[in-house]
Design a protein around this motif. Structure first.
Motif, PDB file in Angstrom:
ATOM      1  N   MET A  95      -6.435   5.769 -12.333  1.00 60.18           N
ATOM      2  CA  MET A  95      -6.349   4.808 -11.218  1.00 60.18           C
ATOM      3  C   MET A  95      -5.119   3.910 -11.324  1.00 60.18           C
ATOM      4  O   MET A  95      -5.150   2.733 -10.966  1.00 60.18           O
ATOM      5  N   GLN A 144       0.815  -1.210   0.000  1.00 60.69           N
ATOM      6  CA  GLN A 144       0.000   0.000   0.000  1.00 60.69           C
ATOM      7  C   GLN A 144       0.853   1.266   0.000  1.00 60.69           C
ATOM      8  O   GLN A 144       0.552   2.228  -0.717  1.00 60.69           O
ATOM      9  N   ARG A 153      -3.896   2.055  -8.307  1.00 55.19           N
ATOM     10  CA  ARG A 153      -4.682   0.907  -7.871  1.00 55.19           C
ATOM     11  C   ARG A 153      -4.249  -0.390  -8.553  1.00 55.19           C
ATOM     12  O   ARG A 153      -4.685  -1.473  -8.161  1.00 55.19           O
TER      13      ARG A 153
END
Length: 225
Positions: A111, A100, A114
């Motif tokens: 994104m 993360q 992600r």
């Protein structure tokens, strides 16, 4: 001069219409019953393929012996198995391609942050990720499909976020996966029982099942059992 309607013709047309409607109802009822019975054209084709596939001949010239040189156990000095030391305790939750902290360094456009980003060669760790404190041996199958020891993943956030979706529940010292989620409120096993009433699941005709939902693989887990 107006013509007087013929009542006999009207009654005849009414009976014809009733007969046509009744005939169509019977036809579609029989068609639905035939499809529900599992003996449609597609099923007959699958049965033929299964039948012919079961009678395949094994080529007698096949050789299943190993063909690599050398003997097992004779490992040279340069081929010895490497041993790795444990990583520091802070890496207990380390997942290389889903880190993360590292993901937040990538652009937000489209994104991208992600997506799955694996570390480069110079960023790879060469140590063993430590187990959480209190880690225990996972349950054997099929119990492991429904239960996971809490000590092996000591985080309850998901049980709060998904509390109303029937995905995961915290019970005592284990996580329980009820199965079904929001799509199968009675459980994936009950849904499979309903499918088995109209699809020949148990006789080998159906060999492939596509689980296109996002319910945590309950359908596949129940089918494996």
């Amino acid at each position: 001069m107006a013509l007087k309607p013929n009542s006999a013709d009207g009654r005849t047309r009414s009976w014809v219409q009733i007969f046509i409607v009744f005939g169509l109802c019977c036809f579609f009822y029989i068609l639905g019953a035939w499809q529900r019975s599992g003996f449609g054209k597609g099923d007959s084709i699958a049965l033929e393929i299964t039948k012919h596939g079961a009678d395949c001949n094994i080529i007698p010239s096949l050789n299943f012996e190993t063909h690599h040189a050398g003997e097992v156990g004779n490992v040279g000095e340069s081929e010895k198995i490497k041993s790795f030391q444990p990583c520091p305790p802070r890496y207990v939750d380390y997942t290389p391609c889903q880190d993360q902290k590292r993901a937040m360094t990538f652009p937000r456009d489209n994104m991208i942050y992600r997506e799955r980003h694996c570390p480069r060669e110079e960023e790879k760790l060469h140590c063993l990720v430590p187990a959480p404190k209190g880690y225990v041996t996972p349950f054997p199958w099929p119990k492991s499909r429904d239960y996971v020891p809490y000590a092996n993943a000591p985080y309850k956030a998901l049980t709060v976020e998904k509390a109303i979706q029937n995905w995961i529940q915290y019970e005592g010292n284990v996580f329980r996966f009820p199965g079904g989620g929001t799509q199968f409120p009675q459980g994936a096993d009950k849904y499979i029982d309903q499918l088995a009433a109209v699809i020949p699941i148990t006789n080998g005709t159906v060999r492939t099942a596509l689980d296109t939902g996002c319910i945590g693989c309950e359908l596949g887990g129940i089918l494996v059992e």
